[in-house]
Motif scaffolding. Structure first.
Motif, PDB file in Angstrom:
ATOM      1  N   LEU A   5       5.909  22.121  -2.945  1.00  0.00           N
ATOM      2  CA  LEU A   5       6.170  22.018  -1.504  1.00  0.00           C
ATOM      3  C   LEU A   5       5.635  20.663  -1.087  1.00  0.00           C
ATOM      4  O   LEU A   5       4.442  20.398  -1.255  1.00  0.00           O
ATOM      5  CB  LEU A   5       5.397  23.130  -0.798  1.00  0.00           C
ATOM      6  CG  LEU A   5       5.321  23.051   0.723  1.00  0.00           C
ATOM      7  CD1 LEU A   5       6.686  23.246   1.344  1.00  0.00           C
ATOM      8  CD2 LEU A   5       4.341  24.103   1.248  1.00  0.00           C
ATOM      9  N   CYS A   6       6.505  19.802  -0.578  1.00  0.00           N
ATOM     10  CA  CYS A   6       6.054  18.433  -0.345  1.00  0.00           C
ATOM     11  C   CYS A   6       6.987  17.713   0.608  1.00  0.00           C
ATOM     12  O   CYS A   6       8.186  17.876   0.571  1.00  0.00           O
ATOM     13  CB  CYS A   6       5.997  17.682  -1.672  1.00  0.00           C
ATOM     14  SG  CYS A   6       5.427  16.001  -1.517  1.00  0.00           S
ATOM     15  N   ARG A   7       6.383  16.872   1.465  1.00  0.00           N
ATOM     16  CA  ARG A   7       7.153  16.090   2.416  1.00  0.00           C
ATOM     17  C   ARG A   7       7.672  14.804   1.766  1.00  0.00           C
ATOM     18  O   ARG A   7       8.560  14.149   2.268  1.00  0.00           O
ATOM     19  CB  ARG A   7       6.211  15.722   3.573  1.00  0.00           C
ATOM     20  CG  ARG A   7       6.824  15.836   4.921  1.00  0.00           C
ATOM     21  CD  ARG A   7       5.785  15.514   5.985  1.00  0.00           C
ATOM     22  NE  ARG A   7       4.817  16.587   6.155  1.00  0.00           N
ATOM     23  CZ  ARG A   7       3.518  16.387   6.394  1.00  0.00           C
ATOM     24  NH1 ARG A   7       3.013  15.178   6.450  1.00  0.00           N
ATOM     25  NH2 ARG A   7       2.715  17.407   6.570  1.00  0.00           N
ATOM     26  N   GLY A   8       7.058  14.430   0.622  1.00  0.00           N
ATOM     27  CA  GLY A   8       7.424  13.178  -0.014  1.00  0.00           C
ATOM     28  C   GLY A   8       6.809  12.009   0.725  1.00  0.00           C
ATOM     29  O   GLY A   8       5.901  12.223   1.532  1.00  0.00           O
ATOM     30  N   PRO A   9       7.289  10.798   0.512  1.00  0.00           N
ATOM     31  CA  PRO A   9       8.326  10.435  -0.465  1.00  0.00           C
ATOM     32  C   PRO A   9       7.781  10.317  -1.884  1.00  0.00           C
ATOM     33  O   PRO A   9       6.569  10.392  -2.099  1.00  0.00           O
ATOM     34  CB  PRO A   9       8.783   9.072   0.036  1.00  0.00           C
ATOM     35  CG  PRO A   9       7.552   8.492   0.656  1.00  0.00           C
ATOM     36  CD  PRO A   9       6.774   9.641   1.225  1.00  0.00           C
ATOM     37  N   HIS A  10       8.704  10.129  -2.814  1.00  0.00           N
ATOM     38  CA  HIS A  10       8.319   9.946  -4.210  1.00  0.00           C
ATOM     39  C   HIS A  10       9.055   8.789  -4.847  1.00  0.00           C
ATOM     40  O   HIS A  10      10.075   8.335  -4.336  1.00  0.00           O
ATOM     41  CB  HIS A  10       8.580  11.243  -4.987  1.00  0.00           C
ATOM     42  CG  HIS A  10       7.525  12.268  -4.716  1.00  0.00           C
ATOM     43  ND1 HIS A  10       6.269  12.179  -5.244  1.00  0.00           N
ATOM     44  CD2 HIS A  10       7.531  13.370  -3.935  1.00  0.00           C
ATOM     45  CE1 HIS A  10       5.530  13.194  -4.803  1.00  0.00           C
ATOM     46  NE2 HIS A  10       6.279  13.938  -4.000  1.00  0.00           N
ATOM     47  N   ILE A  11       8.529   8.352  -5.984  1.00  0.00           N
ATOM     48  CA  ILE A  11       9.179   7.286  -6.747  1.00  0.00           C
ATOM     49  C   ILE A  11      10.455   7.855  -7.375  1.00  0.00           C
ATOM     50  O   ILE A  11      10.612   9.081  -7.448  1.00  0.00           O
ATOM     51  CB  ILE A  11       8.227   6.713  -7.825  1.00  0.00           C
ATOM     52  CG1 ILE A  11       7.749   7.804  -8.796  1.00  0.00           C
ATOM     53  CG2 ILE A  11       7.023   6.065  -7.154  1.00  0.00           C
ATOM     54  CD1 ILE A  11       6.886   7.283  -9.942  1.00  0.00           C
ATOM     55  N   PRO A  12      11.374   6.996  -7.814  1.00  0.00           N
ATOM     56  CA  PRO A  12      12.645   7.519  -8.339  1.00  0.00           C
ATOM     57  C   PRO A  12      12.488   8.479  -9.533  1.00  0.00           C
ATOM     58  O   PRO A  12      13.057   9.557  -9.525  1.00  0.00           O
ATOM     59  CB  PRO A  12      13.409   6.252  -8.727  1.00  0.00           C
ATOM     60  CG  PRO A  12      12.884   5.194  -7.797  1.00  0.00           C
ATOM     61  CD  PRO A  12      11.424   5.526  -7.631  1.00  0.00           C
ATOM     62  N   HIS A  13      11.742   8.094 -10.539  1.00  0.00           N
ATOM     63  CA  HIS A  13      11.551   9.022 -11.675  1.00  0.00           C
ATOM     64  C   HIS A  13      10.214   8.783 -12.364  1.00  0.00           C
ATOM     65  O   HIS A  13       9.537   7.767 -12.116  1.00  0.00           O
ATOM     66  CB  HIS A  13      12.720   8.946 -12.670  1.00  0.00           C
ATOM     67  CG  HIS A  13      12.868   7.614 -13.336  1.00  0.00           C
ATOM     68  ND1 HIS A  13      12.022   7.159 -14.322  1.00  0.00           N
ATOM     69  CD2 HIS A  13      13.787   6.621 -13.164  1.00  0.00           C
ATOM     70  CE1 HIS A  13      12.405   5.959 -14.729  1.00  0.00           C
ATOM     71  NE2 HIS A  13      13.473   5.607 -14.027  1.00  0.00           N
ATOM     72  N   ASN A  22       0.820  -1.216   0.000  1.00  0.00           N
ATOM     73  CA  ASN A  22       0.000   0.000   0.000  1.00  0.00           C
ATOM     74  C   ASN A  22       0.851   1.261   0.000  1.00  0.00           C
ATOM     75  O   ASN A  22       0.546   2.223  -0.707  1.00  0.00           O
ATOM     76  CB  ASN A  22      -0.930   0.020   1.206  1.00  0.00           C
ATOM     77  CG  ASN A  22      -2.209  -0.747   0.900  1.00  0.00           C
ATOM     78  OD1 ASN A  22      -2.583  -0.899  -0.267  1.00  0.00           O
ATOM     79  ND2 ASN A  22      -2.855  -1.244   1.929  1.00  0.00           N
ATOM     80  N   ASN A  23       1.916   1.243   0.797  1.00  0.00           N
ATOM     81  CA  ASN A  23       2.765   2.433   0.841  1.00  0.00           C
ATOM     82  C   ASN A  23       3.502   2.664  -0.481  1.00  0.00           C
ATOM     83  O   ASN A  23       3.791   3.797  -0.840  1.00  0.00           O
ATOM     84  CB  ASN A  23       3.775   2.339   1.987  1.00  0.00           C
ATOM     85  CG  ASN A  23       3.115   2.664   3.320  1.00  0.00           C
ATOM     86  OD1 ASN A  23       2.180   3.470   3.365  1.00  0.00           O
ATOM     87  ND2 ASN A  23       3.578   2.037   4.393  1.00  0.00           N
ATOM     88  N   GLY A  24       3.811   1.578  -1.178  1.00  0.00           N
ATOM     89  CA  GLY A  24       4.431   1.711  -2.497  1.00  0.00           C
ATOM     90  C   GLY A  24       3.444   2.324  -3.477  1.00  0.00           C
ATOM     91  O   GLY A  24       3.736   3.272  -4.205  1.00  0.00           O
ATOM     92  N   LYS A  25       2.233   1.785  -3.455  1.00  0.00           N
ATOM     93  CA  LYS A  25       1.184   2.269  -4.351  1.00  0.00           C
ATOM     94  C   LYS A  25       0.856   3.739  -4.068  1.00  0.00           C
ATOM     95  O   LYS A  25       0.716   4.552  -4.985  1.00  0.00           O
ATOM     96  CB  LYS A  25      -0.063   1.404  -4.139  1.00  0.00           C
ATOM     97  CG  LYS A  25      -0.986   1.348  -5.304  1.00  0.00           C
ATOM     98  CD  LYS A  25      -2.189   0.483  -4.977  1.00  0.00           C
ATOM     99  CE  LYS A  25      -1.973  -0.963  -5.389  1.00  0.00           C
ATOM    100  NZ  LYS A  25      -3.120  -1.814  -5.022  1.00  0.00           N
ATOM    101  N   ASN A  26       0.754   4.082  -2.768  1.00  0.00           N
ATOM    102  CA  ASN A  26       0.461   5.474  -2.416  1.00  0.00           C
ATOM    103  C   ASN A  26       1.556   6.418  -2.896  1.00  0.00           C
ATOM    104  O   ASN A  26       1.273   7.527  -3.345  1.00  0.00           O
ATOM    105  CB  ASN A  26       0.287   5.617  -0.903  1.00  0.00           C
ATOM    106  CG  ASN A  26      -1.072   5.123  -0.468  1.00  0.00           C
ATOM    107  OD1 ASN A  26      -2.000   5.056  -1.275  1.00  0.00           O
ATOM    108  ND2 ASN A  26      -1.193   4.744   0.787  1.00  0.00           N
ATOM    109  N   THR A  27       2.814   5.987  -2.781  1.00  0.00           N
ATOM    110  CA  THR A  27       3.922   6.814  -3.254  1.00  0.00           C
ATOM    111  C   THR A  27       3.808   7.014  -4.766  1.00  0.00           C
ATOM    112  O   THR A  27       3.998   8.117  -5.286  1.00  0.00           O
ATOM    113  CB  THR A  27       5.274   6.136  -2.902  1.00  0.00           C
ATOM    114  OG1 THR A  27       5.292   5.873  -1.502  1.00  0.00           O
ATOM    115  CG2 THR A  27       6.447   7.018  -3.272  1.00  0.00           C
ATOM    116  N   PHE A  28       3.458   5.948  -5.463  1.00  0.00           N
ATOM    117  CA  PHE A  28       3.284   5.996  -6.919  1.00  0.00           C
ATOM    118  C   PHE A  28       2.186   6.999  -7.290  1.00  0.00           C
ATOM    119  O   PHE A  28       2.339   7.833  -8.175  1.00  0.00           O
ATOM    120  CB  PHE A  28       2.922   4.592  -7.403  1.00  0.00           C
ATOM    121  CG  PHE A  28       2.892   4.424  -8.894  1.00  0.00           C
ATOM    122  CD1 PHE A  28       4.031   4.029  -9.585  1.00  0.00           C
ATOM    123  CD2 PHE A  28       1.728   4.653  -9.622  1.00  0.00           C
ATOM    124  CE1 PHE A  28       4.005   3.857 -10.966  1.00  0.00           C
ATOM    125  CE2 PHE A  28       1.697   4.488 -11.001  1.00  0.00           C
ATOM    126  CZ  PHE A  28       2.839   4.083 -11.675  1.00  0.00           C
TER     127      PHE A  28
END
Ligand SMILES: [Zn+2]
Ligand SMILES: [Zn+2]
Length: 652
Positions: A188-196, A73-79
């Motif tokens: 302005l963002c706390r992240g995290p984000h996917i690599p690219h 879920n955390n991967g999907k949310n980051t995506f």
């Protein structure tokens, strides 16, 4: 000064307990690459010591690490969060000068609230944004994190003229402000984000809605643009097909067509009126639960829907849960609350008589009615309501009994999944976080360790698919959320199964041990069938309204071809009724073809067509929903067969 720096090593611990050494400053992505290139391509973010970070951020200390992919879920949310940034970049290309409020991930995708000024966004614009997003995604632009001072951040958005971001900055201080930039867009963002951006292979903008700034209707209305994105085109195609299918199976549409439930403005929003057909389903579910619980050694109880403030102060629902409760009623100088949970009432039943170890495990069950305050904007059909009927029970046991009790509860879940043809399910085991003992979690390190280990062991032994999530347990113990998937692959969070070693103490629940000491029991809270509201909503979608015979409000419809055969039809009806089979006669003077079509629309499992031949041979011509003509059968034979099908609760 040494002549050369010795490379410092750190130890990384993986979820399976394996440890490996890496050079200090290695990124999670590098670690993934060291395992396999294939894995590295799938890594979206990383959970380091229980916190989610960019997969590209350096790891400087020995840590536990979980690589997050689309399956998490955390991967999907980051995506999806990264997709919201990409959408913002595309929107800025198409609507220069647009201003941005917030863009979070949601259950099925993401949105961004934007201020388009006096412009509006058309269907055509949405397609343009999608095309631009695809183009930008292909540039493989990295999401670059930058820590920034407050004055610099303020300057950036002041120059850009985005008062919404300036408003967000007001609540932030130096040292906690980060920017993320991909391509031409900085947020302005706390992240995290996917690599690219290249990970985002397929995008669809799904909806536009108005949304007041900060949810306050006195504020300006912004445009909320919803989208969904996937790591492959195939996944998007499948998702869109599933959405189409879900529309046909919408429980609100089926609930109306099949006479299951309704709502009325005079009664109030989110308060379900169960119609006779819906009530049949409720009663069948309760019958199943009662039988199953009786086999499992539960006793039934009945408790009131309200209680005094003092009880909810003891339980801690007040003040912690007050937002979800209805405001109190004042009577005779006391405050009474509609209950939002059944637990406290059950604890009082436990406490009503002294208990010894011989009385444990003590299992009490009730289809408990609870009331929860949900904002009117959040209400949704049967899925989000204000009055719920919960398949509740509480098990009070000793620590020694716990594992067996917990296993039995899991087996009950599996039994139900089998009955309802639920092939896909996942249990989410939410654990505590040792750093937050005494703050977010009851300060019982040993009990946490023991119960978490016991729960984990039961899940592994029972071969139940599960995922572990750190730092999401309930205050009083580990929690398991059960997610099930309907046949079209939609996810429903049904029920939780919780371990509780705190409420027993708050309520001073006790039992006498074999050697005459006083102990507090552990409590298991469980509700495998969730609430009637959500479960029936699920079943309507899952079966597309074609409920299995045992649950169908009308099980058999008798269709005489003409008035001449109504008397015979009545004798068939009597035989069915004798065995409590829910049957009706369609004695309208309609053509038989129309009677069959109408019955099929109501998703009645069996139709019995009656004409000259059937009467003369004491037979019925059987039609099965979805299967058509099954040929003629003797009345007795048919009645016997379907009585067995009902008794065994056979699915299709
Ligand atoms: Zn963001
Ligand atoms: Zn409970």
């Amino acid at each position: 000064m040494p002549l050369f720096m010795v490379e410092q090593k750190i130890t990384i611990t993986f979820p399976d307990g394996a440890e490996r050494e890496y050079i200090k400053g290695t990124t999670a992505l590098d670690i993934a690459k060291s395992i396999s290139e294939g894995l590295a391509k799938k890594v979206l973010a990383a959970e380091i010591n229980g916190q989610v970070w960019d997969a590209t951020s350096p790891v400087d200390n020995s840590s536990s690490l979980k690589l997050l992919t689309w399956e998490d879920n955390n991967g999907k949310n980051t995506f999806w969060h990264s997709s919201a940034h990409l959408m913002a970049e595309a929107i800025e290309h198409i609507f220069p000068g647009v201003k941005f409020w917030v863009g979070p991930p949601v259950d099925n995708g993401f949105y961004y609230d934007v201020d388009l000024g006096d412009r509006s966004i058309s269907e055509e614009d949405m397609r343009k944004v999608e095309v631009k997003m695809a183009e930008l995604a292909k540039q493989n632009n990295s999401y670059i994190r930058k820590e920034i001072s407050k004055p610099e951040a303020v300057q950036y958005f002041a120059e850009k003229g985005d008062e919404y971001k300036l408003d967000l900055l007001q609540g932030l201080y130096d040292g906690e402000i980060t920017f993320y930039t991909q391509g031409q867009f900085t947020d302005l963002c706390r992240g995290p984000h996917i690599p690219h951006t290249g990970y985002i292979k397929a995008v669809k903008l799904t909806n536009i809605a108005g949304a007041y700034w900060k949810g306050d209707e006195k504020n300006k209305q912004l445009t909320r643009i919803y989208g969904v994105s996937f790591p492959s085109q195939k996944q998007l195609d499948e998702y869109l097909i599933m959405l189409e299918e879900a529309k046909k199976r919408d429980h609100r549409k089926l609930g109306k067509e099949l006479g299951i439930f309704t709502m009325d403005d005079d009664v109030g929003q989110g308060l379900i009126l169960w119609l006779p057909n819906g009530t049949v389903i409720i009663e069948e579910l309760e019958k199943l639960a009662k039988e199953t619980e009786s086999e499992g050694g539960y006793k039934r109880v009945v408790t009131p829907h309200i209680a005094k403030e003092s009880m909810y102060l003891t339980s801690g629902h007040l003040p912690y849960y007050a937002d979800s409760m209805y405001p109190p009623m004042e009577m005779e100088g006391e405050k009474y609350y509609l209950r939002a949970m059944n637990c406290p009432h059950h604890h009082k039943i436990y406490a009503a008589l002294p208990k010894s170890y011989r009385d444990l495990p003590y299992r009490i069950a009730e289809y408990g009615t609870v009331y929860r305050y949900e904002q009117s904007g959040e209400l949704f059909g049967l899925m989000r309501v204000r009055c719920l009927h919960m398949n509740d029970a509480h098990i009070y046991c000793t620590r020694e009994q716990f594992a067996d009790e917990f296993r039995a509860v899991n087996e009950m879940y599996l039994k139900y999944f089998n009955i309802f043809g639920v092939d896909k399910y996942v249990m989410r085991l939410s654990l505590h976080s040792p750093e937050k003992l005494g703050v977010k979690y009851v300060n019982e390190p040993e009990l946490w360790k023991d119960t978490e280990e016991m729960v984990r062991k039961v899940l592994i032994e029972s071969n139940i698919p599960y995922v572990e999530v750190q730092d999401e347990a309930a205050f009083y113990g580990p929690k398991i959320d059960v997610q099930i998937y309907s046949v079209i692959g939609r996810e429903f969070t049904l029920a939780t199964n919780q371990v509780d070693f705190s409420q027993g103490r708050s309520f001073k629940l006790e039992y006498t041990t074999e050697d005459n000491k006083t102990e507090t029991p552990l409590i298991i809270h469980r509700a495998p069938l969730g609430t009637h509201e959500r479960f029936i909503g699920f079943l309507l979608e899952h079966y597309a309204g074609k409920l299995p015979l045992w649950l169908a409000p009308v099980q058999v419809k008798i269709l005489p071809i003409s008035d001449k055969f109504v008397d015979y039809a009545k004798t068939v009806l009597d035989q069915l009724k004798k065995l409590d089979i829910r049957a009706e006669i369609d004695d309208r003077s309609e053509k038989i073809g129309k009677k069959i079509r109408d019955t099929e629309l109501m998703r009645v499992p069996y139709m019995l067509v009656i004409g000259e031949k059937e009467v003369s041979q004491n037979q019925v011509a059987v039609r099965r929903q979805g299967k058509g003509d099954m040929g003629a059968k003797g009345v007795n034979e048919f009645v016997k067969e379907i009585a067995a099908e009902i008794k065994e609760r056979r699915g299709e």
